[in-house]
Scaffold this active site. Structure first.
Site, PDB file in Angstrom:
ATOM      1  N   GLN A 103     -34.472 -46.216   1.747  1.00 45.93           N
ATOM      2  CA  GLN A 103     -35.686 -46.297   2.256  1.00 45.93           C
ATOM      3  C   GLN A 103     -35.519 -46.877   3.565  1.00 45.93           C
ATOM      4  OE1 GLN A 103     -38.301 -48.446  -0.928  1.00 45.93           O
ATOM      5  NE2 GLN A 103     -36.354 -48.956  -1.321  1.00 45.93           N
ATOM      6  N   HIS A 121     -37.702 -42.470   3.945  1.00 47.67           N
ATOM      7  CA  HIS A 121     -38.643 -42.912   4.915  1.00 47.67           C
ATOM      8  C   HIS A 121     -38.484 -42.582   6.525  1.00 47.67           C
ATOM      9  CE1 HIS A 121     -39.697 -46.318   1.938  1.00 47.67           C
ATOM     10  NE2 HIS A 121     -40.126 -44.997   1.343  1.00 47.67           N
ATOM     11  N   CYS A 132     -47.845 -32.063  17.004  1.00 45.14           N
ATOM     12  CA  CYS A 132     -47.386 -30.902  16.627  1.00 45.14           C
ATOM     13  C   CYS A 132     -45.896 -31.129  15.765  1.00 45.14           C
ATOM     14  CB  CYS A 132     -47.402 -29.913  17.777  1.00 45.14           C
ATOM     15  SG  CYS A 132     -45.823 -30.360  18.875  1.00 45.14           S
ATOM     16  N   CYS A 149     -45.361 -35.184  24.367  1.00 41.10           N
ATOM     17  CA  CYS A 149     -44.638 -34.319  24.055  1.00 41.10           C
ATOM     18  C   CYS A 149     -44.775 -33.079  25.137  1.00 41.10           C
ATOM     19  CB  CYS A 149     -45.469 -33.452  22.573  1.00 41.10           C
ATOM     20  SG  CYS A 149     -44.798 -32.006  22.175  1.00 41.10           S
ATOM     21  N   CYS A 152     -46.922 -29.625  23.451  1.00 37.99           N
ATOM     22  CA  CYS A 152     -48.251 -29.953  23.362  1.00 37.99           C
ATOM     23  C   CYS A 152     -48.817 -30.942  24.109  1.00 37.99           C
ATOM     24  CB  CYS A 152     -48.714 -29.552  21.924  1.00 37.99           C
ATOM     25  SG  CYS A 152     -48.639 -31.342  20.997  1.00 37.99           S
ATOM     26  N   THR A 190     -33.647 -54.057  -2.495  1.00 34.67           N
ATOM     27  CA  THR A 190     -35.157 -53.550  -2.424  1.00 34.67           C
ATOM     28  C   THR A 190     -35.980 -54.383  -3.195  1.00 34.67           C
ATOM     29  OG1 THR A 190     -36.665 -51.626  -2.307  1.00 34.67           O
ATOM     30  CG2 THR A 190     -34.930 -51.796  -4.102  1.00 34.67           C
ATOM     31  N   PRO A 216     -30.504 -60.905  -4.057  1.00 36.81           N
ATOM     32  CA  PRO A 216     -30.471 -62.447  -4.438  1.00 36.81           C
ATOM     33  C   PRO A 216     -31.862 -62.854  -5.119  1.00 36.81           C
ATOM     34  CG  PRO A 216     -30.761 -61.845  -2.057  1.00 36.81           C
ATOM     35  CD  PRO A 216     -30.629 -60.595  -2.862  1.00 36.81           C
TER      36      PRO A 216
HETATM   37  P1  OAD Z   1     -38.394 -55.674   1.557  1.00 33.76           P
HETATM   38  O1  OAD Z   1     -38.324 -56.373   2.710  1.00 33.76           O
HETATM   39  O2  OAD Z   1     -39.848 -55.272   0.768  1.00 33.76           O
HETATM   40  O3  OAD Z   1     -37.440 -56.207   0.689  1.00 33.76           O
HETATM   41  C1  OAD Z   1     -36.028 -56.454   0.734  1.00 33.76           C
HETATM   42  C2  OAD Z   1     -35.279 -56.890  -0.356  1.00 33.76           C
HETATM   43  O4  OAD Z   1     -33.850 -57.191  -0.079  1.00 33.76           O
HETATM   44  C3  OAD Z   1     -36.133 -58.338  -1.063  1.00 33.76           C
HETATM   45  O5  OAD Z   1     -35.933 -58.214  -2.400  1.00 33.76           O
HETATM   46  C4  OAD Z   1     -34.746 -59.033  -0.678  1.00 33.76           C
HETATM   47  O6  OAD Z   1     -34.707 -60.208  -1.688  1.00 33.76           O
HETATM   48  C5  OAD Z   1     -33.513 -58.392  -0.787  1.00 33.76           C
HETATM   49  N1  OAD Z   1     -32.452 -58.959   0.273  1.00 33.76           N
HETATM   50  C6  OAD Z   1     -32.434 -59.386   1.383  1.00 33.76           C
HETATM   51  N2  OAD Z   1     -31.288 -60.069   1.716  1.00 33.76           N
HETATM   52  C7  OAD Z   1     -30.535 -59.122   0.841  1.00 33.76           C
HETATM   53  C8  OAD Z   1     -28.967 -59.199   0.712  1.00 33.76           C
HETATM   54  N3  OAD Z   1     -28.421 -59.807   1.676  1.00 33.76           N
HETATM   55  N4  OAD Z   1     -28.672 -58.344  -0.125  1.00 33.76           N
HETATM   56  C9  OAD Z   1     -29.309 -57.891  -1.130  1.00 33.76           C
HETATM   57  N5  OAD Z   1     -30.599 -57.788  -1.204  1.00 33.76           N
HETATM   58  C10 OAD Z   1     -31.085 -58.334  -0.088  1.00 33.76           C
HETATM   59  O7  OAD Z   1     -37.717 -54.071   1.973  1.00 33.76           O
HETATM   60  P2  OAD Z   1     -37.860 -52.918   1.122  1.00 33.76           P
HETATM   61  O8  OAD Z   1     -37.676 -53.076  -0.364  1.00 33.76           O
HETATM   62  O9  OAD Z   1     -36.799 -52.080   1.670  1.00 33.76           O
HETATM   63  O10 OAD Z   1     -41.348 -48.464   3.951  1.00 33.76           O
HETATM   64  O11 OAD Z   1     -39.105 -52.139   1.441  1.00 33.76           O
HETATM   65  C11 OAD Z   1     -39.399 -50.992   1.005  1.00 33.76           C
HETATM   66  C12 OAD Z   1     -40.263 -50.265   2.091  1.00 33.76           C
HETATM   67  O12 OAD Z   1     -41.575 -51.062   2.080  1.00 33.76           O
HETATM   68  C13 OAD Z   1     -39.627 -49.982   3.222  1.00 33.76           C
HETATM   69  O13 OAD Z   1     -38.710 -49.029   3.438  1.00 33.76           O
HETATM   70  C14 OAD Z   1     -41.025 -49.864   4.148  1.00 33.76           C
HETATM   71  C15 OAD Z   1     -41.897 -50.648   3.680  1.00 33.76           C
HETATM   72  O14 OAD Z   1     -43.045 -50.050   3.490  1.00 33.76           O
HETATM   73  C16 OAD Z   1     -41.805 -47.916   5.146  1.00 33.76           C
HETATM   74  O15 OAD Z   1     -41.669 -48.311   6.236  1.00 33.76           O
HETATM   75  C17 OAD Z   1     -42.335 -46.466   4.900  1.00 33.76           C
END
Ligand code: OAD
Length: 253
Positions: A103, A121, A132, A149, A152, A190, A216
Site C-alpha cells: 500500500q 496505491h 490526460c 502537462c 494537454c 498496516t 506493534p
Molecule cells: P497506517 O498509518 O494506517 O497504519 C500503520 C500501521 O503500522 C499501524 O497499524 C501501526 O501500528 C503499524 N506500525 C507502526 N510502526 C511499525 C513498525 N515499526 N513495524 C510494523 N508496524 C508498524 O498506514 P497503512 O495501514 O499503510 O492509502 O494505511 C493504509 C492506507 O491508508 C495508506 O496506503 C493510505 C491510507 O489511505 C492511500 O494513500 C491511498
C-alpha cells in the site's frame, strides 16, 4: 532482544511454497517515514493527510497539495530501506512463488530489491497529468507549481491513489488472484482499515491460508490472524527469515 517466533509459524513458513506479503506504512516507519495515520509534524501538523490526499483537495488548493507531496518526496529521498524491506527481499528470493503487495507509495521496497511487487496505491516518485494521465519526467521547479502537462496543459499530480479514486485495475486484479492461491499470507505494518487492501488477508484466510500479522499494535485483523507477532517489522522479519532459513545469528542469507 530477539523476538520469540512460535514454532508453528516457522513450521508453516518452511513448508510453504506460495506466499503473499501485504505491507503498509509501518514497514517504512523504521526508515524514518511517518505512517499515514501518525500525527504530522512541523508546517504540516495542521493538516490531516486524509483531507489532503483527495482529488477535491487538489482541485481546490493545487499548490498546497503539490507542496505536501514535494515535502513527502524529500523525506522519502532522505530515507533508506530498513531491515524489514531487506527481509522481504530474502523471502522473495527463497520462495518459488512470492508476491509483495504494498500500500506504500515510497518506493523503498523497489530500492531494497523487491521485484515481484504490486503497488496498490501508486508511487510518489511518478508524476502524471490530472487531466490526460500522461506521465511527466521533469518540470521547472522554479516555474508555475503544480507544473502543467506538456501534452494537454492540465495540472501535474503525483501518481498515487487518492481517497475516492479507484486502485490500478491490473495490480488489484493480480493481488486478488495471488491472495486466493497462497499458503501463507503476511500482513505487515498496516492498520488493516483501508479497503480493498484490508480485505486481502480475510480472502486469504477463507481460501485456507495461514495468516500472520506483524504489527506493534493490535488491529481488527489481529483476532482473525492465525498468529499476531507483536513488534516492529524491522526486528521481527529478519528474525523470522533467520529461523525459517535456519541461519545462525550473524549469518546473512
Ligand atoms: P497506517 O498509518 O494506517 O497504519 C500503520 C500501521 O503500522 C499501524 O497499524 C501501526 O501500528 C503499524 N506500525 C507502526 N510502526 C511499525 C513498525 N515499526 N513495524 C510494523 N508496524 C508498524 O498506514 P497503512 O495501514 O499503510 O492509502 O494505511 C493504509 C492506507 O491508508 C495508506 O496506503 C493510505 C491510507 O489511505 C492511500 O494513500 C491511498
Amino acid at each position: 532482544m530477539i523476538p520469540a517466533i512460535p514454532s508453528e509459524v516457522v513450521t508453516h513458513m518452511r513448508s510453504a511454497e506460495r506466499v503473499v506479503a501485504l505491507t503498509g506504512a509501518g514497514v517504512s516507519a523504521e526508515s524514518g517515514i511517518p505512517t499515514f495515520r501518525q500525527a504530522q509534524t512541523g508546517l504540516w501538523a495542521q493538516y490531516d493527510p486524509i483531507e489532503l490526499a483527495t482529488p477535491q483537495a487538489f482541485l481546490r488548493t493545487p499548490r498546497l497539495v503539490w507542496d505536501w507531496y514535494t515535502y513527502r518526496r524529500q523525506i522519502i529521498a532522505a530515507a533508506e530501506p530498513n531491515p524489514a524491506h531487506y527481509a522481504l527481499v530474502d523471502l522473495e528470493q527463497h520462495y518459488p512463488t512470492f508476491t509483495l503487495v504494498t500500500q506504500n507509495i515510497d518506493g523503498l521496497h523497489w530500492r531494497a530489491g523487491s521485484r515481484d511487487m504490486l503497488e496498490l496505491h501508486g508511487n510518489i516518485e511518478r508524476t502524471r497529468c490530472f487531466e490526460c494521465g500522461t506521465y511527466a519526467q521533469g518540470w521547472d521547479e522554479e516555474g508555475e507549481l503544480p507544473p502543467r502537462c506538456g501534452h494537454c496543459g492540465g495540472l501535474l499530480r503525483p501518481d498515487v491513489v487518492w481517497f475516492g479514486e479507484g486502485l490500478p485495475e491490473r495490480e488489484l486484479h493480480l493481488a486478488y488472484t495471488v491472495t486466493q492461491q497462497v499458503q501463507i499470507f503476511l500482513s505487515i505494518g498496516t492498520s488493516a482499515v483501508v479497503q480493498p487492501a484490508a480485505s486481502l488477508p480475510l480472502i486469504a484466510k477463507r481460501a485456507g491460508a495461514y495468516v500472520i500479522e506483524i504489527n506493534p499494535e493490535e488491529t481488527s485483523l489481529s483476532v482473525v490472524a492465525d498468529c499476531w507477532l507483536q513488534g516492529q517489522a524491522g526486528v521481527i522479519l529478519p528474525e523470522l527469515v533467520r529461523q525459517v532459513f535456519n541461519l545462525s545469528e550473524n549469518q546473512e542469507e
